[in-house]
Design a protein around this motif. Structure first.
Motif, PDB file in Angstrom:
ATOM      1  N   ARG A 165      95.609 -23.365  73.053  1.00  0.00           N
ATOM      2  CA  ARG A 165      95.888 -22.157  73.841  1.00  0.00           C
ATOM      3  C   ARG A 165      96.186 -22.531  75.293  1.00  0.00           C
ATOM      4  N   GLU A 166      95.504 -23.564  75.782  1.00  0.00           N
ATOM      5  CA  GLU A 166      95.765 -24.047  77.138  1.00  0.00           C
ATOM      6  C   GLU A 166      97.175 -24.623  77.243  1.00  0.00           C
ATOM      7  N   VAL A 167      97.629 -25.329  76.204  1.00  0.00           N
ATOM      8  CA  VAL A 167      99.004 -25.834  76.187  1.00  0.00           C
ATOM      9  C   VAL A 167      99.986 -24.682  76.312  1.00  0.00           C
ATOM     10  N   ALA A 168      99.769 -23.633  75.529  1.00  0.00           N
ATOM     11  CA  ALA A 168     100.667 -22.476  75.563  1.00  0.00           C
ATOM     12  C   ALA A 168     100.665 -21.797  76.920  1.00  0.00           C
ATOM     13  N   GLU A 169      99.535 -21.817  77.603  1.00  0.00           N
ATOM     14  CA  GLU A 169      99.424 -21.173  78.914  1.00  0.00           C
ATOM     15  C   GLU A 169     100.030 -22.027  80.023  1.00  0.00           C
ATOM     16  N   ARG A 170      99.908 -23.354  79.918  1.00  0.00           N
ATOM     17  CA  ARG A 170     100.306 -24.223  81.022  1.00  0.00           C
ATOM     18  C   ARG A 170     101.732 -24.758  80.919  1.00  0.00           C
ATOM     19  N   LEU A 203     100.764 -20.618  66.138  1.00  0.00           N
ATOM     20  CA  LEU A 203     100.976 -21.402  67.349  1.00  0.00           C
ATOM     21  C   LEU A 203     102.398 -21.223  67.869  1.00  0.00           C
ATOM     22  N   THR A 204     103.372 -21.153  66.976  1.00  0.00           N
ATOM     23  CA  THR A 204     104.763 -20.933  67.391  1.00  0.00           C
ATOM     24  C   THR A 204     104.888 -19.627  68.163  1.00  0.00           C
ATOM     25  N   ALA A 205     104.195 -18.606  67.712  1.00  0.00           N
ATOM     26  CA  ALA A 205     104.221 -17.324  68.418  1.00  0.00           C
ATOM     27  C   ALA A 205     103.611 -17.450  69.813  1.00  0.00           C
ATOM     28  N   GLN A 206     102.530 -18.217  69.917  1.00  0.00           N
ATOM     29  CA  GLN A 206     101.897 -18.405  71.220  1.00  0.00           C
ATOM     30  C   GLN A 206     102.789 -19.193  72.172  1.00  0.00           C
ATOM     31  N   LEU A 207     103.433 -20.223  71.646  1.00  0.00           N
ATOM     32  CA  LEU A 207     104.268 -21.086  72.487  1.00  0.00           C
ATOM     33  C   LEU A 207     105.586 -20.436  72.850  1.00  0.00           C
ATOM     34  N   ASP A 208     106.126 -19.612  71.946  1.00  0.00           N
ATOM     35  CA  ASP A 208     107.485 -19.074  72.073  1.00  0.00           C
ATOM     36  C   ASP A 208     108.500 -20.205  72.200  1.00  0.00           C
ATOM     37  N   ALA A 209     108.278 -21.274  71.405  1.00  0.00           N
ATOM     38  CA  ALA A 209     109.200 -22.412  71.426  1.00  0.00           C
ATOM     39  C   ALA A 209     110.529 -22.023  70.800  1.00  0.00           C
ATOM     40  N   ARG A 210     111.616 -22.581  71.314  1.00  0.00           N
ATOM     41  CA  ARG A 210     112.952 -22.304  70.783  1.00  0.00           C
ATOM     42  C   ARG A 210     113.143 -22.940  69.418  1.00  0.00           C
ATOM     43  N   VAL A 211     112.679 -24.194  69.269  1.00  0.00           N
ATOM     44  CA  VAL A 211     112.818 -24.943  68.021  1.00  0.00           C
ATOM     45  C   VAL A 211     111.470 -25.589  67.706  1.00  0.00           C
ATOM     46  N   VAL A 212     111.090 -25.553  66.435  1.00  0.00           N
ATOM     47  CA  VAL A 212     109.869 -26.207  65.965  1.00  0.00           C
ATOM     48  C   VAL A 212     110.261 -27.219  64.895  1.00  0.00           C
TER      49      VAL A 212
END
Length: 269
Positions: A165-170, A203-212
């Motif tokens: 969660r810290e990764v997604a926030e930072r 986790l993908t939803a938390q990150l909002d990454a373009r590509v996984v």
């Protein structure tokens, strides 16, 4: 950015003139490895490419050095051919490499190429209180000049916990490389030691990454979830989650460029 999945956690990253390899595993299949504390695994698939086919490699990013599915014998023999190895703080002491604790950073520099900032990110390779048994693990964030869309992030072997969660926030993550497999061992029953497809969707939803990019879901007997099992769980996620997953063919370089994705994610599992 060009990515080549060699097998297991081993991924060749070609970006901005750099050739960066993650978790080198090159042993042939068939052997069983002891992971300690009554756990172990048999390697059931070999690498799609041999070490000589990958050279030159500028940097190895090693999420941890003490489990053979992330650094096997041939991978360990490969390390002296690489100028820079970056790993955990404890692994750095064992290997004489650059060791990083979570959120520590090192800079890769070479003439004629942009610097690459490598930051270790938190990972927990098992349930709560498992670190003394499972050992130290890190992920890696990569940032370089001209990278305007966000970082390349490699999760390392981890389960969901506060550190992710810290990764997604930072971090603003553009491309996420996720170690999956939903690892379990008979001796520890239902406890998990890496992410499942369902957890990867969250986790993908938390990150909002373009590509996984999924890795480390095949090639070893201790993986509970192979690609079809992961895909069954991803199919239960919203379309704008599972559409971000990019499965790479083994041994073939793939350009990971811009592609349209929804501007925001909806509900998660």
């Amino acid at each position: 950015m060009r990515l080549t999945h060699v097998g297991g956690p081993t991924l060749l990253i070609e970006v901005a003139g750099w050739r960066i390899l993650t978790d080198p595993t090159f042993d042939p299949p068939g052997r069983r490895y002891d992971f300690g504390w009554g756990t172990g695994s048999r390697k059931v698939a070999g690498p799609a490419l041999q070490p000589a086919e990958l050279l030159p490699v500028d940097v190895v990013l090693l999420t941890h050095d003490h489990h053979a599915d992330n650094l096997d014998d041939a991978g360990r023999a490969f390390l002296p051919s690489v100028p820079v190895v970056v790993t955990t703080a404890s692994g750095g002491r064992r290997l004489g490499a650059r060791g990083l604790a979570p959120w520590e950073t090192t800079v890769l520099s070479a003439p004629g190429r942009p610097d690459v900032e490598v930051t270790a990110t938190p990972a927990r390779h098992g349930p709560p209180l498992s670190r003394p048994v499972a050992g130290d693990v890190v992920g890696f964030s990569l940032r370089w000049e001209g990278q305007d869309d966000g970082v390349l992030w490699i999760s390392g072997d981890t389960v969901p916990f506060a550190g992710l969660r810290e990764v997604a926030e930072r971090l603003r993550v553009d491309v996420a490389v996720l170690h999956l497999g939903g690892v379990r061992f008979p001796v520890t029953g239902p406890l998990r030691y890496s992410m499942t497809g369902r957890q990867a969707a969250r986790l993908t939803a938390q990150l909002d990454a373009r590509v996984v990019v999924p890795v480390h879901y095949e090639g070893w007997s201790h993986f509970v979830q192979d690609r079809p099992a992961v895909e069954r769980e991803l199919a239960q996620a919203p379309d704008d989650v599972w559409r971000r997953f990019r499965w790479l063919p083994m041994g073939e370089p793939v350009e990971v460029g811009h592609q349209e994705v929804p501007p925001a994610l909806g509900t998660v599992l």
